[in-house]
Design an enzyme around this catalytic site. Sequence first.
Site, mmCIF file in Angstrom:
data_model
loop_
_atom_site.group_PDB
_atom_site.id
_atom_site.type_symbol
_atom_site.label_atom_id
_atom_site.label_comp_id
_atom_site.label_asym_id
_atom_site.label_seq_id
_atom_site.Cartn_x
_atom_site.Cartn_y
_atom_site.Cartn_z
ATOM 1 N N PHE A 1 0.779 -1.222 0.056
ATOM 2 C CA PHE A 1 -0.051 -0.123 0.031
ATOM 3 C C PHE A 1 0.904 1.398 -0.361
ATOM 4 O O PHE A 1 1.943 1.393 0.875
ATOM 5 C CB PHE A 1 -0.881 0.261 1.091
ATOM 6 C CG PHE A 1 -1.840 1.151 1.395
ATOM 7 C CD1 PHE A 1 -2.929 1.346 0.359
ATOM 8 C CD2 PHE A 1 -1.642 2.269 1.875
ATOM 9 C CE1 PHE A 1 -3.785 2.264 0.343
ATOM 10 C CE2 PHE A 1 -2.497 3.587 1.823
ATOM 11 C CZ PHE A 1 -3.558 3.296 1.016
ATOM 12 N N ASP B 1 9.340 2.712 1.774
ATOM 13 C CA ASP B 1 8.010 3.339 2.133
ATOM 14 C C ASP B 1 8.015 3.247 3.984
ATOM 15 O O ASP B 1 7.564 2.238 4.110
ATOM 16 C CB ASP B 1 6.993 2.882 1.360
ATOM 17 C CG ASP B 1 5.496 3.482 1.875
ATOM 18 O OD1 ASP B 1 5.520 4.298 3.143
ATOM 19 O OD2 ASP B 1 4.777 3.663 1.194
ATOM 20 N N LYS C 1 2.768 9.292 8.579
ATOM 21 C CA LYS C 1 1.924 9.085 9.738
ATOM 22 C C LYS C 1 2.333 9.651 10.986
ATOM 23 O O LYS C 1 1.836 10.390 11.793
ATOM 24 C CB LYS C 1 1.406 7.660 9.628
ATOM 25 C CG LYS C 1 0.607 7.169 8.398
ATOM 26 C CD LYS C 1 0.026 5.769 8.573
ATOM 27 C CE LYS C 1 -1.035 5.468 7.849
ATOM 28 N NZ LYS C 1 -0.530 5.117 6.573
HETATM 29 C C1 PLP Z 1 -0.937 5.301 5.005
HETATM 30 C C2 PLP Z 1 0.134 4.864 4.211
HETATM 31 C C3 PLP Z 1 0.246 5.477 2.896
HETATM 32 C C4 PLP Z 1 -0.268 6.778 2.628
HETATM 33 O O1 PLP Z 1 -0.413 7.733 3.506
HETATM 34 P P1 PLP Z 1 -1.551 8.789 3.224
HETATM 35 O O2 PLP Z 1 -1.272 9.899 4.423
HETATM 36 O O3 PLP Z 1 -3.014 8.280 3.778
HETATM 37 O O4 PLP Z 1 -1.730 9.468 2.123
HETATM 38 C C5 PLP Z 1 1.256 5.259 2.066
HETATM 39 N N1 PLP Z 1 2.299 4.210 2.340
HETATM 40 C C6 PLP Z 1 1.999 3.363 3.610
HETATM 41 C C7 PLP Z 1 2.985 2.362 3.757
HETATM 42 C C8 PLP Z 1 1.277 3.689 4.322
HETATM 43 O O5 PLP Z 1 0.657 2.930 5.652
#
Ligand code: PLP
Length: 411
Positions: free
Chosen positions: A147, A234, A263
């Site tokens: 994701f 990421d 986050k």
């Molecule tokens: C939550 C998340 C995102 C996206 O972040 P947003 O602030 O919702 O755009 C991208 N990569 C990972 C691994 C995430 O957990």
Amino acid sequence: MPRSRLFYFVVDCVIGAAAMSEPLMATYNRLPVTFARGEGVWLWDQDGKRYLDALSGIAVCGLGHAHPAVRDAICEQAGRLVHTSNLYGIAEQERLGALLTQLAGMDRVFFANSGAEANEAAIKLARMYAHRRGLDNPAILVAENSFHGRTLATLSATGNRKVQAGFEPLVQGFVRVPYNDVDAIETAAANRPNIVAILIEPIQGEGGIQVPADDYLPRLRAICDREGWLLIDDEIQTGLGRTGRLFAHQHTGAEPDVITLAKGLGNGVPIGACLARGTAAEVLAPGSHGSTFGGNPLACRVARTVLETIVSQHLTENAARLGDDLLGALRSALGQTRGVTSIRGRGLMIGIELDRPCGDLMRQGLDAGLLINVTSERVVRLLPPLIMEQPEADQLVRTLADLIQGFLGNA
Ligand SMILES: *Cc1c(COP(=O)(O)O)cnc(C)c1O
């Protein structure tokens, strides 16, 4: 008009009126609770009922709710300066940038407002890096069940059809391989001359708390070195102490070229970051990328406070220690339960996989005064605040074990 037609006409009017009076787009399946206030690891709903927060607003509020240092940073900065523009120097952005790059072992940072935007910056950086090297039509390797966000580029990078369906045409230039499978990456390296980077979560979050083999990231690092690719981690969910190290890749010794964060960085004040080192840090030049809000004085001041608090209060160490305890306690409470297939995680990023879909556990948790999440249909996900202490962790285990055993019919 026949009576049945009249009946349906009236029904349509009523439904239409109801739909018209609903102001929010139907993007979320919301649970039936609205919170009024919070303090530490606790939230209270509008009726005054108290909940133990084992989710932190999805890995955001690592310092818990209404943290005094965060509150003071917001209030002081709001009284001084909230926004100017990236047309001008921003002292708070420079201070946060210096601290963050130093802690992450990176050279430079670009500030955005969300995780998806941080990944957009990383994807643009990788493409620009490729074009600078004369590589037309570059591709980025991404994983199944990953994701990376919900903008067009990041949903195209995401390995989940549900996130993509209906938004075609997708952005091109992503090649998908199974997660935790080095051979698949070697095959791609042998067959595709246009790859420029690997974009990977050190532990998959939305994908169900998937922890790869210990040598996975180091082997990706070696392939990237050999092929001249960028390794982009990421760490939007895994970063900022969540896994018991400040950044999850530090468990492995495999240093990425690019790290994305969001986050946990602002404890709820929106901010994202794309960090880079070496040549990758020199790719984006004036005019090539930007953001109106990105890195404004308020967000940066708060993020600096969050970082300083994580470091000075040893919250990363707390996440490591409490996470080990939690994993152990959950394994002894649920390890022998029929229907529980796996209990895994690192630090305060824990997944309990069941043999069946279990989304209803989120609602049952509400009844029991506990906030948890279910991802990938059958994985109970825990992302408690980094400030959680032992008594609350004990309560979390007791309540959750009862819930899961009741749900599986083993009570
Ligand atoms: C939550 C998340 C995102 C996206 O972040 P947003 O602030 O919702 O755009 C991208 N990569 C990972 C691994 C995430 O957990």
